[in-house]
Design an enzyme around this catalytic site. Structure first.
Site, mmCIF file in Angstrom:
data_model
loop_
_atom_site.group_PDB
_atom_site.id
_atom_site.type_symbol
_atom_site.label_atom_id
_atom_site.label_comp_id
_atom_site.label_asym_id
_atom_site.label_seq_id
_atom_site.Cartn_x
_atom_site.Cartn_y
_atom_site.Cartn_z
ATOM 1 N N LEU A 70 0.854 -1.185 0.000
ATOM 2 C CA LEU A 70 0.000 0.000 0.000
ATOM 3 C C LEU A 70 0.891 1.237 0.000
ATOM 4 C CD1 LEU A 70 -2.754 -0.902 2.644
ATOM 5 C CD2 LEU A 70 -3.033 -0.772 0.171
ATOM 6 N N ASP A 71 0.578 2.207 -0.843
ATOM 7 C CA ASP A 71 1.323 3.459 -0.857
ATOM 8 C C ASP A 71 1.196 4.154 0.498
ATOM 9 O OD1 ASP A 71 2.054 3.043 -3.467
ATOM 10 O OD2 ASP A 71 0.463 4.296 -4.321
ATOM 11 N N PRO A 72 2.145 5.024 0.849
ATOM 12 C CA PRO A 72 2.085 5.712 2.145
ATOM 13 C C PRO A 72 0.760 6.422 2.426
ATOM 14 C CG PRO A 72 4.239 6.033 1.173
ATOM 15 C CD PRO A 72 3.408 5.315 0.134
#
Length: 331
Positions: A70-72
């Site tokens: 998951l992206d930040p």
């Protein structure tokens, strides 16, 4: 995503020797940590790698790995395998995902037209990874199993999508805006499910820290066992094959699974599908790739059923009976 129940087909009625292995519920707290899965609710801000590193530090283990980055800026379901459990992360590598996105359109949109356009994106779509993607930017196909409008408020829309692994939600929102002729960008994204694992089952980093502290401080592992799932849960969505005691150690040594080693199995499954090997005590041995479909297994008395890809069980947990009987390196 097959999350429903499957039919169990029994090939041979066989008991398991209580002297070898143990049911997952009888593992010590230390063993439970070593073979565990955390369904974490990742917060917005840190990267998936940072979150996995924090879990590793909290639990005092050497390894922890996540499935499905998951992206930040994205929150939601992030499965993290702990210690020995990282060996079978393959089980989740191609799992489908469910996201809820907040999209902002750059112009006014009609709700009826938006719903119609969303319907056009259901099925097989073409995507090219974004410029910042870590993978090569080649055009590829992905499956959108369902996509629906949950809410429309002015130029903002809440959209829920169930997609194949590797689908870029941000790109999907952009393309929807292009088709509508107004443009769009994604303002927020949350992953609400990975395969059969939903956000209702997730725990927070604070839960993990509290559970570990309570166990270390007071010797009570009740909360720890609720927060950390047994590694067997990583195969919840996979067809299961339970093997005879005599076949376990061969599989632990990487041997393929042969028909005589199968005690019972879940159907249906297809040739090439990922399957999970279990002992008759319910311990996860590893995962493999089916070489035949489940209908063939019902009739097989010899031959190979599956190729072993990853093993989580330690060698020697069950005695090497396959060697003593001269069966060769087949389970």
């Amino acid at each position: 995503m097959r999350c429903g129940s499957r039919e169990v087909f029994v090939k041979i009625q066989e008991a398991t020797n209580p002297e070898w292995g143990k049911p997952p519920s009888r593992r010590s707290a230390e063993e439970h940590i070593k073979y565990s899965l955390v369904l974490l609710d990742k917060p917005r801000g840190p990267s998936s790698h940072e979150v996995a590193a924090w879990v590793k530090k909290i639990l005092g283990v050497e390894r922890a790995g996540h499935a499905g980055t998951l992206d930040p800026k994205v929150s939601g379901v992030l499965p993290i395998a702990v210690a020995e459990g990282t060996k079978v992360l393959l089980a989740l590598s191609r799992s489908d995902k469910v996201y809820v996105a907040v999209a902002k359109f750059h112009g006014d949109v009609d709700e009826g037209k938006l719903r119609a356009v969303l319907g056009e994106f259901q099925g097989i779509i073409y995507q090219r990874p974004p410029l910042r993607s870590a993978v090569k930017r080649q055009l590829r196909t992905r499956q959108v199993y369902s996509i629906e409008l949950l809410e429309l408020d002015g130029r903002y829309a809440v959209i829920k999508m169930h997609v194949e692994a590797g689908t870029y939600a941000r790109k999907l929102i952009h393309d929807i805006g292009e088709v509508l002729g107004v443009g769009a960008n994604m303002r927020e994204l949350r992953r609400v499910a990975v395969s059969c694992y939903t956000e209702e089952e997730t725990v927070t980093l604070q839960d993990v820290a509290d559970a570990y502290y309570i166990w270390r401080k007071y010797g009570d592992d009740t909360y720890l066992r609720r927060v950390l799932l047994p590694i067997e849960e990583i195969a919840r969505h996979l067809p299961k094959i339970w093997v005879r005691d005599s076949a376990v150690d061969a599989l632990c040594n990487g041997a393929p699974l042969a028909a005589p080693g199968v005690a019972k199995f879940e159907a249906p499954f297809s040739r090439g599908e990922l399957v999970a090997y279990f002992t008759l005590k319910g311990e996860l041995i590893g995962v493999g790739r089916a070489l035949v479909d489940s209908e063939e297994v019902k009739k097989m008395e010899k031959g190979l059923v599956a190729r072993t890809d990853r093993v989580v069980m330690k060698r020697g947990t069950y005695p090497p009976l396959w060697k003593r009987r001269g069966e060769g390196a087949k389970a």
